[in-house]
Write an enzyme that holds these catalytic residues in place. Structure first.
Site, short mmCIF file in Angstrom:
data_model
loop_
_atom_site.label_atom_id
_atom_site.label_comp_id
_atom_site.label_asym_id
_atom_site.label_seq_id
_atom_site.Cartn_x
_atom_site.Cartn_y
_atom_site.Cartn_z
N GLN A 48 37.36 31.56 35.53
CA GLN A 48 38.97 30.64 35.49
C GLN A 48 39.77 31.78 35.15
O GLN A 48 38.86 32.49 34.62
CB GLN A 48 39.45 29.55 35.14
CG GLN A 48 39.10 28.12 36.78
CD GLN A 48 37.11 27.54 36.45
OE1 GLN A 48 36.95 27.43 35.28
NE2 GLN A 48 36.99 27.81 37.13
N HIS A 94 31.85 33.64 42.11
CA HIS A 94 32.00 35.10 41.05
C HIS A 94 31.10 35.27 42.21
O HIS A 94 29.93 35.80 42.55
CB HIS A 94 31.29 34.97 40.34
CG HIS A 94 31.82 34.07 38.57
ND1 HIS A 94 33.33 34.41 38.58
CD2 HIS A 94 31.61 33.02 37.63
CE1 HIS A 94 33.73 33.71 37.39
NE2 HIS A 94 31.99 32.70 37.37
N ASP A 133 39.77 35.32 39.72
CA ASP A 133 39.79 36.41 40.51
C ASP A 133 39.36 37.43 40.26
O ASP A 133 40.02 38.49 40.63
CB ASP A 133 39.99 35.80 42.09
CG ASP A 133 39.97 34.34 42.70
OD1 ASP A 133 38.53 33.78 41.56
OD2 ASP A 133 40.92 33.62 43.11
P1 GDP Z 1 36.28 36.50 39.58
O1 GDP Z 1 36.16 34.75 39.62
O2 GDP Z 1 36.45 36.93 38.28
O3 GDP Z 1 34.25 36.85 38.83
O4 GDP Z 1 36.19 36.97 40.85
P2 GDP Z 1 35.85 37.17 42.17
O5 GDP Z 1 34.74 37.35 42.41
O6 GDP Z 1 36.65 36.19 42.86
O7 GDP Z 1 36.93 38.27 43.07
C1 GDP Z 1 36.98 39.82 42.77
C2 GDP Z 1 36.58 40.38 43.60
O8 GDP Z 1 36.75 41.67 43.84
C3 GDP Z 1 35.37 40.21 43.99
O9 GDP Z 1 34.75 40.46 45.59
C4 GDP Z 1 34.28 41.59 43.89
O10 GDP Z 1 33.08 42.11 44.44
C5 GDP Z 1 35.43 42.51 43.79
N1 GDP Z 1 35.71 43.32 43.18
C6 GDP Z 1 35.90 42.92 41.79
N2 GDP Z 1 35.78 44.35 40.61
C7 GDP Z 1 35.69 45.14 42.01
C8 GDP Z 1 36.94 46.83 42.26
O11 GDP Z 1 37.09 47.51 40.98
N3 GDP Z 1 37.03 47.41 43.70
C9 GDP Z 1 37.05 46.56 44.42
N4 GDP Z 1 37.79 47.15 45.51
N5 GDP Z 1 36.99 45.46 44.17
C10 GDP Z 1 36.52 44.77 43.38
P1 IMO Z 2 37.65 32.03 38.62
O1 IMO Z 2 36.33 32.08 37.79
C1 IMO Z 2 40.65 31.20 40.93
C2 IMO Z 2 42.67 26.78 40.23
C3 IMO Z 2 43.01 26.16 41.73
C4 IMO Z 2 43.80 25.32 41.24
C5 IMO Z 2 43.55 24.89 40.20
C6 IMO Z 2 42.66 23.37 39.57
O2 IMO Z 2 36.13 32.20 40.25
O3 IMO Z 2 38.22 33.22 38.52
P2 IMO Z 2 40.63 22.40 40.15
O4 IMO Z 2 39.87 22.37 41.32
O5 IMO Z 2 39.80 23.27 38.56
O6 IMO Z 2 40.94 21.54 39.51
O7 IMO Z 2 41.87 23.71 40.80
O8 IMO Z 2 42.90 26.38 39.68
N1 IMO Z 2 41.25 27.60 40.39
C7 IMO Z 2 41.16 28.84 40.35
N2 IMO Z 2 41.51 29.77 40.95
N3 IMO Z 2 39.60 31.22 40.80
C8 IMO Z 2 38.77 30.34 40.07
O9 IMO Z 2 37.98 30.38 38.84
C9 IMO Z 2 39.31 28.72 39.59
N4 IMO Z 2 39.06 28.09 39.80
C10 IMO Z 2 40.47 26.91 39.61
O10 IMO Z 2 43.02 26.85 43.45
O11 IMO Z 2 45.35 26.14 41.23
MG MG Z 3 36.71 33.68 41.37
#
Ligand code: GDP
Ligand code: IMO
Ligand code: MG
Length: 427
Positions: free
Chosen positions: A223, A41, A13
């Site tokens: 991840q 994402h 994330d």
């Molecule tokens: P990913 O799994 O690595 O793609 O990340 P996620 O989408 O799960 O979580 C990142 C969150 O932060 C999302 O809600 C994005 O819209 C948000 N985000 C990404 N870059 C920025 C930033 O620079 N500033 C802020 N405020 N939010 C961001």
């Molecule tokens: P993105 O791509 C954050 C975590 C789960 C759990 C562990 C194992 O959005 O960054 P799983 O279901 O994969 O066997 O769970 O990994 N986990 C993540 N945490 N972002 C993710 O994906 C995750 N994908 C799995 O919360 O701790």
């Molecule tokens: Mg994510």
């Protein structure tokens, strides 16, 4: 042009989806190479917000070909649900290509994932419950079902029968659950076969030929490094290879063709699920980061655990992945703090550790050693160059860069695609 990998440098994330989307218009292919719909994402384009799980973030860029590589595990119900959702919003998904060698997640693995977690009780991993771990276990056990199996019904039936011989025993005798019948599983998979067929190809050939033609391929990790099955905080990890090495095996692109590895790192740290997290905050500061950063899971909606930036983790990620550039995301979330703590090393039972402790037990006992940097109050969401950032924010970025083992080439100052401050052009 080369292959470029985008890797999560923490526990997921970090904003990989936004970074991939940002680069989407400069690349020809975006490949998801690991994980499945455990990923979430969020990509914000103008007023529109998209939550992607199984589809590569490149799906949102017209002209870019999204690829689901051989290293991915696919829940076919989720795949078509996601495709339908995007099509309904006017996104063209017809360019999608799916590897014939990717594994599919049969229904029994979702059940096994959930009941295993319940069975583990206090030793649970906190998985997303999507069947990811059991499906990768089947792959290694050589009882997995692959995309190509859906196109040969008798082979599919044989494979499902073989897998169920074992799975039924586990479900009934260990977990006291009803086992599904072979027909139920085979039919549940075959229902997707005709719709899936046009998307399926030899993605290894496709991607290597694209590189031969001088096209650019972006490999997008699900991840992150600390969730990688080899390099993460095992056993509190996911079951795939989320690091740069996994980008090669999960796509069939050889290591020598990859010459840029972009590590995505948040300006603070979050984690979902169980497992050690040295800089975790349990006080108002943690609640503040969660609230301002909207730190709730894209996939499960769980509140993310929050803590300060951990440069030991960043240095480790830089080393394991060969990070050439970092994208530091969510710097805007730190605006308004008097001081910003940054973890520079750990104290483990009175001994200073500048690098990741070798033993997991030590990592569980690691206490962060912080340096405190002066904060800033100015709204930074409009910054587009490094010079636009207030001095203390610049100093924070420079300090983090010095500690983290690779240059910071872009800084996120908001969720939207253009809310990015470019320091060095990335592609
Ligand atoms: P990913 O799994 O690595 O793609 O990340 P996620 O989408 O799960 O979580 C990142 C969150 O932060 C999302 O809600 C994005 O819209 C948000 N985000 C990404 N870059 C920025 C930033 O620079 N500033 C802020 N405020 N939010 C961001
Ligand atoms: P993105 O791509 C954050 C975590 C789960 C759990 C562990 C194992 O959005 O960054 P799983 O279901 O994969 O066997 O769970 O990994 N986990 C993540 N945490 N972002 C993710 O994906 C995750 N994908 C799995 O919360 O701790
Ligand atoms: Mg994510």
């Amino acid at each position: 042009m080369p292959a470029i990998a985008i890797i999560g440098a923490q526990w997921g994330d970090e904003g990989k989806g936004k970074a991939t989307d940002l680069l989407g218009s400069s690349v020809d292919y975006v490949v998801k190479f690991n994980g499945g719909n455990n990923a979430g994402h969020t990509v914000v384009i103008g007023d529109e917000k998209y939550a992607l799980h199984l589809l590569p973030s490149g799906i949102l860029t017209p002209g870019c070909t999204p690829v689901i590589g051989n290293g991915v595990v696919i829940d076919l119900d989720v795949l078509f649900h996601e495709i339908d959702g995007l099509e309904a919003r006017g996104i063209d998904t017809s360019r999608l290509v799916v590897s014939a060698s990717a594994h599919v997640i049969p229904d029994y693995n979702r059940t096994i994932d959930k009941v295993t977690e319940r069975f583990l009780g206090s030793r649970r991993i906190g998985t997303t419950g999507r069947g990811i771990g059991p499906t990768y276990a089947d792959k290694m056990n050589r009882i997995g079902i692959r995309v190509q199996d859906l196109f040969d019904e008798s082979i599919l039936r044989q494979k499902v029968e073989g897998a169920l011989e074992l799975k039924s025993q586990i479900l009934t005798k260990v977990y006291n659950r009803k086992a599904p019948g072979v027909d139920e599983i085979v039919d549940g998979l075959l229902v997707h076969a005709d719709r899936l067929r046009p998307y399926v190809a030899d993605t290894v050939l496709l991607l290597n030929q694209a590189l031969d033609r001088g096209e650019t391929v972006l490999l997008e990790a699900g991840q992150a490094t600390l969730l990688d099955v080899d390099h993460g905080t095992y056993p509190f990890v996911t079951s795939s290879s989320a690091t740069a090495g996994g980008a090669c095996t999960g796509s069939g692109i050889p290591p020598m063709r990859m010459d840029q590895v972009i590590g995505i790192v948040k300006a603070y740290t979050t984690r979902v699920g169980e497992g050690p997290f040295p800089t975790e905050l349990f006080d108002d500061a943690g609640e503040h980061l969660r609230k301002v950063g909207h730190e709730y899971g894209t996939t499960t909606g769980r509140p993310r655990r929050c803590g300060w930036y951990d440069s030991v983790v960043a240095r480790y990620a830089a080393r394991v992945n060969g990070v050439t550039d970092f994208v530091l995301t969510k710097l805007d979330v730190l605006t308004g703090l008097e001081q910003v703590p940054v973890c520079v090393a750990y104290d483990v039972n009175g001994v200073r550790h500048d690098e990741m402790p070798v033993n997991q037990t030590d990592f569980h006992h690691a206490k962060p050693i912080f340096e405190y940097l002066p904060g800033w109050w100015e709204d930074i969401s409009g910054a587009r160059t490094f010079a636009d950032l207030p001095e203390n924010a610049q100093n924070y970025v420079k300090a983090v860069e010095k500690l983290s083992g690779a240059r910071i080439s872009a800084v996120g100052v908001g969720p939207a695609r253009d809310e990015t401050c470019v320091v060095h052009p990335l592609v």
